[in-house]
Write an enzyme that holds these catalytic residues in place. Structure first.
Site, mmCIF file in Angstrom:
data_model
loop_
_atom_site.group_PDB
_atom_site.id
_atom_site.type_symbol
_atom_site.label_atom_id
_atom_site.label_comp_id
_atom_site.label_asym_id
_atom_site.label_seq_id
_atom_site.Cartn_x
_atom_site.Cartn_y
_atom_site.Cartn_z
ATOM 1 N N HIS A 1 11.134 -27.439 6.641
ATOM 2 C CA HIS A 1 12.789 -27.567 6.390
ATOM 3 C C HIS A 1 13.522 -26.727 6.525
ATOM 4 O O HIS A 1 14.378 -26.779 7.122
ATOM 5 C CB HIS A 1 12.802 -28.369 4.922
ATOM 6 N N LYS B 1 8.040 -43.632 -2.028
ATOM 7 C CA LYS B 1 7.137 -42.577 -2.207
ATOM 8 C C LYS B 1 7.281 -42.271 -3.764
ATOM 9 O O LYS B 1 8.529 -42.204 -4.271
ATOM 10 C CB LYS B 1 7.369 -41.418 -1.473
ATOM 11 N N ARG C 1 7.952 -32.807 14.348
ATOM 12 C CA ARG C 1 6.829 -31.991 14.204
ATOM 13 C C ARG C 1 5.702 -32.240 15.527
ATOM 14 O O ARG C 1 5.265 -31.559 16.193
ATOM 15 C CB ARG C 1 5.905 -31.776 12.991
ATOM 16 N N SER D 1 5.186 -31.606 3.150
ATOM 17 C CA SER D 1 5.459 -31.521 1.703
ATOM 18 C C SER D 1 4.192 -31.986 0.986
ATOM 19 O O SER D 1 3.691 -31.377 0.134
ATOM 20 C CB SER D 1 6.689 -32.341 1.072
HETATM 21 P P1 ADP Z 1 11.064 -38.175 5.123
HETATM 22 O O1 ADP Z 1 10.471 -38.768 4.089
HETATM 23 O O2 ADP Z 1 12.679 -38.705 5.454
HETATM 24 O O3 ADP Z 1 10.228 -37.879 6.385
HETATM 25 P P2 ADP Z 1 10.606 -35.326 4.687
HETATM 26 O O4 ADP Z 1 11.289 -34.582 3.442
HETATM 27 O O5 ADP Z 1 9.477 -35.302 4.596
HETATM 28 O O6 ADP Z 1 11.505 -36.769 4.525
HETATM 29 O O7 ADP Z 1 11.281 -34.794 6.105
HETATM 30 C C1 ADP Z 1 12.611 -34.434 6.290
HETATM 31 C C2 ADP Z 1 12.824 -34.164 7.642
HETATM 32 O O8 ADP Z 1 12.200 -32.806 7.795
HETATM 33 C C3 ADP Z 1 12.296 -35.124 8.694
HETATM 34 O O9 ADP Z 1 13.029 -34.816 9.770
HETATM 35 C C4 ADP Z 1 11.004 -34.261 9.099
HETATM 36 O O10 ADP Z 1 10.514 -34.399 10.351
HETATM 37 C C5 ADP Z 1 11.586 -32.817 9.094
HETATM 38 N N1 ADP Z 1 10.338 -31.942 8.598
HETATM 39 C C6 ADP Z 1 9.401 -32.033 7.948
HETATM 40 N N2 ADP Z 1 8.533 -30.954 7.593
HETATM 41 C C7 ADP Z 1 8.805 -30.234 8.966
HETATM 42 C C8 ADP Z 1 8.370 -29.020 9.459
HETATM 43 N N3 ADP Z 1 7.250 -28.472 9.186
HETATM 44 N N4 ADP Z 1 8.847 -28.737 10.673
HETATM 45 C C9 ADP Z 1 9.916 -29.231 11.190
HETATM 46 N N5 ADP Z 1 10.486 -30.471 10.393
HETATM 47 C C10 ADP Z 1 10.027 -30.703 9.399
#
Ligand code: ADP
Length: 161
Positions: free
Chosen positions: A18, A42, A91, A129
């Site tokens: 992130h 979630k 990703r 996460s």
């Molecule tokens: P959501 O539940 O909305 O997907 P996340 O917190 O999991 O929320 O992710 C928020 C954003 O960050 C999303 O666009 C996700 O694709 C991106 N993201 C999460 N992990 C990574 C990573 N390792 N590299 C690049 N982008 C990521």
């Protein structure tokens, strides 16, 4: 016109993946609002306040990044801060279908809001996460996956559980 982006997510917790997207985005956009959407189905490990504090701590070196939370539709939040863009990270191909769905839906809700995707840094392509929580539970070394503050917060969570 200033380019103002909203970078939404659950951030439960924020990872280096992130942070990489936020840091790279902060060089492109005049301002980025990192916003925790708390309407997700979630069940989170960290409360909204805990997530806010962690994101604030790890983005404090970025003057054009603000951190916030919201529990309504993202397009409404974007309007409220005059944002003209949504910033998301991608990703793998597996992210694509879901992202395409929400992007299309957001476009129906607000035609003026453009969604931008940034490819993950390859070293974080496997990082989420959920994966971090899973391995942190078993006391694995997560120092390359999350900022120090998050590593400490995760240790505390699992010590007390
Ligand atoms: P959501 O539940 O909305 O997907 P996340 O917190 O999991 O929320 O992710 C928020 C954003 O960050 C999303 O666009 C996700 O694709 C991106 N993201 C999460 N992990 C990574 C990573 N390792 N590299 C690049 N982008 C990521």
């Amino acid at each position: 016109m200033a380019s103002i982006a909203v970078c939404p997510g659950s951030f439960d917790p924020i990872t280096n993946g992130h942070l990489d997207i936020i840091q790279r985005g902060a060089k492109i956009f005049d301002k980025i609002y990192v916003v925790i959407l708390s309407n997700s189905s979630k069940a989170p490990l960290f409360s909204v306040d805990e997530r806010l504090e962690l994101i604030k701590a790890v983005t404090k070196h970025l003057p054009n990044v603000e951190v916030d939370h919201f529990n309504d539709l993202l397009v409404e939040y974007a309007k409220s801060v005059n944002a003209n863009a949504i910033l998301r990270g991608l990703r793998a191909v597996s992210d694509f279908e879901y992202e395409m769905q929400i992007t299309s839906m957001n476009r129906v809700l607000d035609q003026d809001l453009e969604t931008f995707f940034m490819m993950t840094n390859s070293q974080y392509s496997f990082l989420s996460s959920s994966i971090v929580k899973e391995v942190a539970k078993y006391n694995a070394n997560i120092s390359d996956l999350v900022p120090k503050e998050v590593e400490i917060a995760l240790k505390k969570k699992y010590q007390n559980s």
